[in-house]
Motif scaffolding. Sequence first.
Motif, PDB file in Angstrom:
ATOM      1  N   ASN A  98      58.421  20.025  -3.081  1.00 48.13           N
ATOM      2  CA  ASN A  98      59.712  20.499  -3.577  1.00 48.13           C
ATOM      3  C   ASN A  98      60.108  19.644  -4.783  1.00 48.13           C
ATOM      4  O   ASN A  98      59.946  18.420  -4.778  1.00 48.13           O
ATOM      5  CB  ASN A  98      60.769  20.386  -2.470  1.00 48.13           C
ATOM      6  N   VAL A  99      60.623  20.322  -5.793  1.00 44.63           N
ATOM      7  CA  VAL A  99      60.912  19.655  -7.055  1.00 44.63           C
ATOM      8  C   VAL A  99      62.396  19.815  -7.373  1.00 44.63           C
ATOM      9  O   VAL A  99      62.931  20.912  -7.280  1.00 44.63           O
ATOM     10  CB  VAL A  99      60.059  20.304  -8.174  1.00 44.63           C
ATOM     11  N   THR A 100      63.048  18.717  -7.735  1.00 49.32           N
ATOM     12  CA  THR A 100      64.451  18.802  -8.144  1.00 49.32           C
ATOM     13  C   THR A 100      64.587  18.161  -9.517  1.00 49.32           C
ATOM     14  O   THR A 100      64.147  17.026  -9.713  1.00 49.32           O
ATOM     15  CB  THR A 100      65.355  18.090  -7.109  1.00 49.32           C
ATOM     16  N   ASP A 105      60.247  15.691  -5.028  1.00 50.97           N
ATOM     17  CA  ASP A 105      61.060  14.993  -4.025  1.00 50.97           C
ATOM     18  C   ASP A 105      60.178  14.339  -2.967  1.00 50.97           C
ATOM     19  O   ASP A 105      59.183  14.922  -2.535  1.00 50.97           O
ATOM     20  CB  ASP A 105      61.987  15.996  -3.320  1.00 50.97           C
ATOM     21  N   VAL A 185      70.274  29.785   5.435  1.00 54.15           N
ATOM     22  CA  VAL A 185      69.066  28.999   5.137  1.00 54.15           C
ATOM     23  C   VAL A 185      69.086  27.812   6.082  1.00 54.15           C
ATOM     24  O   VAL A 185      70.160  27.294   6.382  1.00 54.15           O
ATOM     25  CB  VAL A 185      69.099  28.482   3.671  1.00 54.15           C
ATOM     26  N   ARG A 187      66.990  24.030   6.462  1.00 54.99           N
ATOM     27  CA  ARG A 187      65.923  23.131   6.041  1.00 54.99           C
ATOM     28  C   ARG A 187      65.805  22.026   7.075  1.00 54.99           C
ATOM     29  O   ARG A 187      66.779  21.317   7.370  1.00 54.99           O
ATOM     30  CB  ARG A 187      66.198  22.520   4.659  1.00 54.99           C
ATOM     31  N   CYS A 202      65.528  13.295  -2.191  1.00 57.36           N
ATOM     32  CA  CYS A 202      65.918  14.596  -2.738  1.00 57.36           C
ATOM     33  C   CYS A 202      66.817  14.311  -3.930  1.00 57.36           C
ATOM     34  O   CYS A 202      67.841  13.639  -3.804  1.00 57.36           O
ATOM     35  CB  CYS A 202      66.651  15.427  -1.680  1.00 57.36           C
ATOM     36  N   HIS A 205      71.526  17.458  -6.676  1.00 60.42           N
ATOM     37  CA  HIS A 205      71.620  18.924  -6.708  1.00 60.42           C
ATOM     38  C   HIS A 205      72.926  19.356  -6.065  1.00 60.42           C
ATOM     39  O   HIS A 205      73.597  18.559  -5.413  1.00 60.42           O
ATOM     40  CB  HIS A 205      70.442  19.549  -5.941  1.00 60.42           C
ATOM     41  N   ASP A 207      74.444  22.592  -3.467  1.00 62.65           N
ATOM     42  CA  ASP A 207      73.934  23.621  -2.561  1.00 62.65           C
ATOM     43  C   ASP A 207      74.372  24.996  -3.080  1.00 62.65           C
ATOM     44  O   ASP A 207      75.268  25.095  -3.909  1.00 62.65           O
ATOM     45  CB  ASP A 207      74.402  23.343  -1.136  1.00 62.65           C
ATOM     46  N   TYR A 208      73.716  26.046  -2.595  1.00 62.13           N
ATOM     47  CA  TYR A 208      73.791  27.323  -3.320  1.00 62.13           C
ATOM     48  C   TYR A 208      74.849  28.317  -2.845  1.00 62.13           C
ATOM     49  O   TYR A 208      75.228  29.212  -3.587  1.00 62.13           O
ATOM     50  CB  TYR A 208      72.435  28.043  -3.254  1.00 62.13           C
ATOM     51  N   PHE A 279      72.637  26.099   6.017  1.00 63.42           N
ATOM     52  CA  PHE A 279      73.415  26.594   4.876  1.00 63.42           C
ATOM     53  C   PHE A 279      73.967  27.975   5.211  1.00 63.42           C
ATOM     54  O   PHE A 279      73.199  28.930   5.418  1.00 63.42           O
ATOM     55  CB  PHE A 279      72.539  26.691   3.627  1.00 63.42           C
ATOM     56  N   LYS A 316      66.654  29.813  -7.763  1.00 64.30           N
ATOM     57  CA  LYS A 316      66.444  28.445  -7.281  1.00 64.30           C
ATOM     58  C   LYS A 316      65.089  28.325  -6.579  1.00 64.30           C
ATOM     59  O   LYS A 316      64.316  27.401  -6.854  1.00 64.30           O
ATOM     60  CB  LYS A 316      67.554  28.043  -6.302  1.00 64.30           C
ATOM     61  N   ASN A 320      61.954  25.810  -7.488  1.00 63.47           N
ATOM     62  CA  ASN A 320      61.872  24.620  -6.628  1.00 63.47           C
ATOM     63  C   ASN A 320      60.442  24.155  -6.365  1.00 63.47           C
ATOM     64  O   ASN A 320      60.250  23.070  -5.805  1.00 63.47           O
ATOM     65  CB  ASN A 320      62.541  24.877  -5.280  1.00 63.47           C
TER      66      ASN A 320
HETATM   67  N1  LIG Z   1      69.161  25.819   0.095  1.00 67.61           N
HETATM   68  C1  LIG Z   1      69.505  24.672  -0.423  1.00 67.61           C
HETATM   69  N2  LIG Z   1      70.757  24.432  -0.721  1.00 67.61           N
HETATM   70  N3  LIG Z   1      68.596  23.765  -0.662  1.00 67.61           N
HETATM   71  C2  LIG Z   1      68.870  22.538  -1.334  1.00 67.61           C
HETATM   72  C3  LIG Z   1      67.602  21.958  -1.816  1.00 67.61           C
HETATM   73  C4  LIG Z   1      67.848  21.025  -2.932  1.00 67.61           C
HETATM   74  C5  LIG Z   1      66.619  20.672  -3.660  1.00 67.61           C
HETATM   75  C6  LIG Z   1      66.095  21.746  -4.554  1.00 67.61           C
HETATM   76  N4  LIG Z   1      64.842  21.333  -5.084  1.00 67.61           N
HETATM   77  C7  LIG Z   1      67.042  22.072  -5.720  1.00 67.61           C
HETATM   78  O1  LIG Z   1      66.802  21.563  -6.805  1.00 67.61           O
HETATM   79  O2  LIG Z   1      67.981  22.822  -5.551  1.00 67.61           O
END
Ligand SMILES: N=C(N)NCCCC[C@H](N)C(=O)O
Length: 324
Positions: A98-100, A105, A185, A187, A202, A205, A207-208, A279, A316, A320
């Motif tokens: 997973n990339v942020t 990460d 969601v 995780r 992590c 960021h 959250d969505y 989420f 997203k 990711n």
């Molecule tokens: N479904 C949710 N909110 N996931 C949060 C993940 C945060 C890390 C993700 N790589 C990013 O950059 O968003």
Amino acid sequence: MAADFSSIPIIDISPLLAKSDDPKMGEDSSVLDVVTQLDKACTEAGFFYVKGHGIPESLLKEVRDVTRQFFELPYEEKAKIKMTPANGFRGYEKIGENVTQGVPDMHEAIDCYREVTKGMYGDLGKVMEGCNQWPENPPKMKVLMEEYIILCKDLARKIMCGIALALGGSPYEFEGHRAGDPFWVMRIIGYPAVSTMNDIGCGAHTDYGLLTLLNQDENINALQVRNLSGEWISAPPIPGTFVCNIGDMLKIYSNGLYESTLHRVINNNTKYRVSVAYFYETNFDTAVEPLDTYKTRTNGHRKFERAVYGEHLVSKVLSNFIHE
Ligand SMILES: N=C(N)NCCCC[C@H](N)C(=O)O
Ligand SMILES: O=C(O)CCC(=O)C(=O)O
Ligand SMILES: [Fe+2]
């Protein structure tokens, strides 16, 4: 607009839960007291702890224990439920996958999403089509997590009633076309102990969706929340609580009154850390825009265009992971 903060408040939501099926809950003084605290926390920090939420600490711990047992398995075992685009990005991802903000990460995870059947949301939902992959080991993981998801969904729905009141609306503002059929969601995450490598578990960021319920490991301080001055404030584990935070869709609904606050995880500890984040989101295909009632609280100036949650999630998810 968020004010500055130096710590994250703890809110006892039991009065809100006791009245959550009463359409007149907004007239109850103990509910209004919770609503006032929610409004302050969402305005100032976008983050708060909840206690009095009705989910026993023993269950929260069982969920974390099962998570730890899974990540202790050898890679070959975990890779049996490897995340792939063909599964709608559901399943196990190894450390660094997973990339942020362009940086891998330092966490491994099982990503779960509400099931999306073929054609359910047309082209919008195509990327997310699939059902969750559960491991054979630990044997009870699937049943436990599926029960836990139901409890989290119910709890988040009730907290959203309080937030709807806090924004000046009816308690059921987020039912119906907005979030009456909520996407979700989950995780299930593991962060290796401190190493000489990059220590960002992590990266920063937001959250969505609407509201996140985080069940974080005991005794390990790793989650950090950014305030307006740009300082990173610790959100240490508090036994029996969830850490809650605002997502990007609630920021839009509230016309920016509530911020989807930046946060990150740095596990500088000598112990492996687990967390399980649930989420609670809007309906997948709903168009989100500032709610009328709330424009009056933000000078009538509309700050956001409409956004479709599903489009936001898909953009997203597609960014990711590094694709071969
Ligand atoms: N479904 C949710 N909110 N996931 C949060 C993940 C945060 C890390 C993700 N790589 C990013 O950059 O968003
Ligand atoms: O593990 C944590 O404490 C937070 C995880 C998180 O922010 C996320 O997955 O969105
Ligand atoms: Fe997050």
